[in-house]
Write a protein that holds these residues in place. Structure first.
Motif, PDB file in Angstrom:
ATOM      1  N   TRP A 280      49.331 -35.551  19.057  1.00  0.00           N
ATOM      2  CA  TRP A 280      49.231 -36.843  18.363  1.00  0.00           C
ATOM      3  C   TRP A 280      48.179 -37.720  19.036  1.00  0.00           C
ATOM      4  CZ3 TRP A 280      50.855 -36.195  13.883  1.00  0.00           C
ATOM      5  CH2 TRP A 280      52.134 -35.787  13.525  1.00  0.00           C
ATOM      6  N   HIS A 281      48.213 -37.757  20.356  1.00  0.00           N
ATOM      7  CA  HIS A 281      47.233 -38.556  21.098  1.00  0.00           C
ATOM      8  C   HIS A 281      45.806 -38.092  20.793  1.00  0.00           C
ATOM      9  CE1 HIS A 281      45.061 -40.489  24.342  1.00  0.00           C
ATOM     10  NE2 HIS A 281      44.660 -39.297  24.734  1.00  0.00           N
ATOM     11  N   SER A 282      45.614 -36.793  20.755  1.00  0.00           N
ATOM     12  CA  SER A 282      44.271 -36.231  20.543  1.00  0.00           C
ATOM     13  C   SER A 282      43.676 -36.596  19.192  1.00  0.00           C
ATOM     14  CB  SER A 282      44.309 -34.710  20.683  1.00  0.00           C
ATOM     15  OG  SER A 282      44.665 -34.364  22.001  1.00  0.00           O
ATOM     16  N   ILE A 283      44.547 -36.828  18.206  1.00  0.00           N
ATOM     17  CA  ILE A 283      44.037 -37.204  16.881  1.00  0.00           C
ATOM     18  C   ILE A 283      44.131 -38.718  16.647  1.00  0.00           C
ATOM     19  CG2 ILE A 283      44.436 -34.945  15.853  1.00  0.00           C
ATOM     20  CD1 ILE A 283      46.927 -36.143  14.457  1.00  0.00           C
ATOM     21  N   GLY A 284      44.449 -39.452  17.710  1.00  0.00           N
ATOM     22  CA  GLY A 284      44.449 -40.908  17.627  1.00  0.00           C
ATOM     23  C   GLY A 284      45.730 -41.532  17.101  1.00  0.00           C
ATOM     24  N   ASN A 285      46.785 -40.764  17.010  1.00  0.00           N
ATOM     25  CA  ASN A 285      48.063 -41.281  16.516  1.00  0.00           C
ATOM     26  C   ASN A 285      48.923 -41.677  17.718  1.00  0.00           C
ATOM     27  OD1 ASN A 285      50.606 -41.731  15.434  1.00  0.00           O
ATOM     28  ND2 ASN A 285      50.492 -40.029  13.991  1.00  0.00           N
ATOM     29  N   GLN A 286      48.644 -42.846  18.278  1.00  0.00           N
ATOM     30  CA  GLN A 286      49.316 -43.279  19.497  1.00  0.00           C
ATOM     31  C   GLN A 286      50.786 -43.629  19.266  1.00  0.00           C
ATOM     32  OE1 GLN A 286      47.691 -42.598  22.220  1.00  0.00           O
ATOM     33  NE2 GLN A 286      45.963 -42.086  20.910  1.00  0.00           N
ATOM     34  N   GLU A 287      51.118 -44.088  18.078  1.00  0.00           N
ATOM     35  CA  GLU A 287      52.512 -44.450  17.793  1.00  0.00           C
ATOM     36  C   GLU A 287      53.423 -43.227  17.893  1.00  0.00           C
ATOM     37  OE1 GLU A 287      55.169 -46.121  14.096  1.00  0.00           O
ATOM     38  OE2 GLU A 287      53.121 -46.875  14.298  1.00  0.00           O
ATOM     39  N   ASP A 288      53.017 -42.126  17.256  1.00  0.00           N
ATOM     40  CA  ASP A 288      53.825 -40.912  17.322  1.00  0.00           C
ATOM     41  C   ASP A 288      53.738 -40.253  18.704  1.00  0.00           C
ATOM     42  OD1 ASP A 288      54.978 -41.083  14.786  1.00  0.00           O
ATOM     43  OD2 ASP A 288      53.300 -40.045  13.842  1.00  0.00           O
ATOM     44  N   ALA A 289      52.602 -40.367  19.364  1.00  0.00           N
ATOM     45  CA  ALA A 289      52.480 -39.854  20.738  1.00  0.00           C
ATOM     46  C   ALA A 289      53.492 -40.559  21.633  1.00  0.00           C
ATOM     47  CB  ALA A 289      51.066 -40.074  21.264  1.00  0.00           C
ATOM     48  N   PHE A 290      53.590 -41.879  21.472  1.00  0.00           N
ATOM     49  CA  PHE A 290      54.551 -42.661  22.246  1.00  0.00           C
ATOM     50  C   PHE A 290      55.981 -42.236  21.921  1.00  0.00           C
ATOM     51  CE2 PHE A 290      57.538 -46.112  22.742  1.00  0.00           C
ATOM     52  CZ  PHE A 290      57.288 -46.541  24.027  1.00  0.00           C
ATOM     53  N   LYS A 291      56.302 -42.094  20.633  1.00  0.00           N
ATOM     54  CA  LYS A 291      57.664 -41.740  20.221  1.00  0.00           C
ATOM     55  C   LYS A 291      58.116 -40.418  20.829  1.00  0.00           C
ATOM     56  CE  LYS A 291      57.682 -44.158  15.783  1.00  0.00           C
ATOM     57  NZ  LYS A 291      57.637 -43.981  14.312  1.00  0.00           N
ATOM     58  N   ASP A 292      57.233 -39.410  20.811  1.00  0.00           N
ATOM     59  CA  ASP A 292      57.617 -38.111  21.363  1.00  0.00           C
ATOM     60  C   ASP A 292      57.804 -38.171  22.884  1.00  0.00           C
ATOM     61  OD1 ASP A 292      57.761 -36.863  18.918  1.00  0.00           O
ATOM     62  OD2 ASP A 292      55.869 -35.774  19.123  1.00  0.00           O
ATOM     63  N   ALA A 293      56.901 -38.844  23.564  1.00  0.00           N
ATOM     64  CA  ALA A 293      57.041 -38.964  25.021  1.00  0.00           C
ATOM     65  C   ALA A 293      58.299 -39.751  25.371  1.00  0.00           C
ATOM     66  CB  ALA A 293      55.805 -39.638  25.608  1.00  0.00           C
ATOM     67  N   ASP A 294      58.511 -40.829  24.666  1.00  0.00           N
ATOM     68  CA  ASP A 294      59.687 -41.662  24.921  1.00  0.00           C
ATOM     69  C   ASP A 294      60.979 -40.899  24.622  1.00  0.00           C
ATOM     70  OD1 ASP A 294      60.623 -44.352  25.702  1.00  0.00           O
ATOM     71  OD2 ASP A 294      61.427 -44.408  23.651  1.00  0.00           O
ATOM     72  N   TYR A 295      60.980 -40.072  23.588  1.00  0.00           N
ATOM     73  CA  TYR A 295      62.164 -39.277  23.260  1.00  0.00           C
ATOM     74  C   TYR A 295      62.532 -38.363  24.425  1.00  0.00           C
ATOM     75  CZ  TYR A 295      65.492 -36.262  20.937  1.00  0.00           C
ATOM     76  OH  TYR A 295      66.634 -35.568  20.626  1.00  0.00           O
ATOM     77  N   VAL A 296      61.534 -37.716  25.001  1.00  0.00           N
ATOM     78  CA  VAL A 296      61.801 -36.827  26.138  1.00  0.00           C
ATOM     79  C   VAL A 296      62.428 -37.624  27.275  1.00  0.00           C
ATOM     80  CG1 VAL A 296      60.727 -35.400  27.934  1.00  0.00           C
ATOM     81  CG2 VAL A 296      60.012 -35.159  25.549  1.00  0.00           C
ATOM     82  N   ILE A 297      61.851 -38.769  27.595  1.00  0.00           N
ATOM     83  CA  ILE A 297      62.325 -39.579  28.721  1.00  0.00           C
ATOM     84  C   ILE A 297      63.731 -40.120  28.462  1.00  0.00           C
ATOM     85  CG2 ILE A 297      61.898 -41.695  30.043  1.00  0.00           C
ATOM     86  CD1 ILE A 297      58.832 -41.126  29.333  1.00  0.00           C
ATOM     87  N   GLN A 298      63.956 -40.609  27.270  1.00  0.00           N
ATOM     88  CA  GLN A 298      65.239 -41.243  26.947  1.00  0.00           C
ATOM     89  C   GLN A 298      66.371 -40.250  26.693  1.00  0.00           C
ATOM     90  OE1 GLN A 298      65.726 -44.513  27.160  1.00  0.00           O
ATOM     91  NE2 GLN A 298      63.573 -44.845  27.618  1.00  0.00           N
TER      92      GLN A 298
END
Length: 129
Positions: free
Chosen positions: A41-59
């Protein structure tokens, strides 16, 4: 698109979540799916979904996953939420003491955070009473 392949794996997890979470090997693969999709997601500029996936792992899966923490910190940085980014990067550096990229990023963001605070102090000091 790479993100769609990761999404396919995550959909399989969602249908079988109890089995996946009970198996250490499956859980590791699931974490990899989310962190890799976050990068896609980050690589294609979709920072919102990049954040959601990373945050899901952490939470929900692994609170001290350095890849997820680093990716979430990067998203915070892009949103100019430097204090939150610094917090995640400090944890990355505690977990992985030899991570030069995280250390460099942490120094840069602490500097930006300091500059931001100095600017706010100047604004308050110069504001008319």
């Amino acid at each position: 698109m790479a993100a769609s392949k990761f999404t396919e794996g995550i959909t399989i997890f969602q249908k079988n979540s109890a089995k996946v979470l009970a198996n250490a090997d499956c859980l590791t693969k699931l974490i990899q799916l989310f962190t890799n999709r976050s990068l896609a997601w980050h690589s294609i500029g979709n920072q919102e979904d990049a954040f959601k996936d990373a945050d899901y792992v952490i939470q929900n899966l692994e609170a001290k996953n350095t890849k997820a923490l680093y990716r979430r910190a990067h998203c915070y940085k892009l949103k100019h939420q430097y204090a939150l980014a610094v917090s995640d990067l400090e944890l990355v550096c505690q977990i992985d003491t030899k991570n030069p990229v995280a250390k460099k990023e942490l120094i840069e963001l602490k500097s930006k955070l300091h500059e931001e605070k100095q600017t706010k102090i100047k604004e308050v000091a110069s504001a008319p009473l």
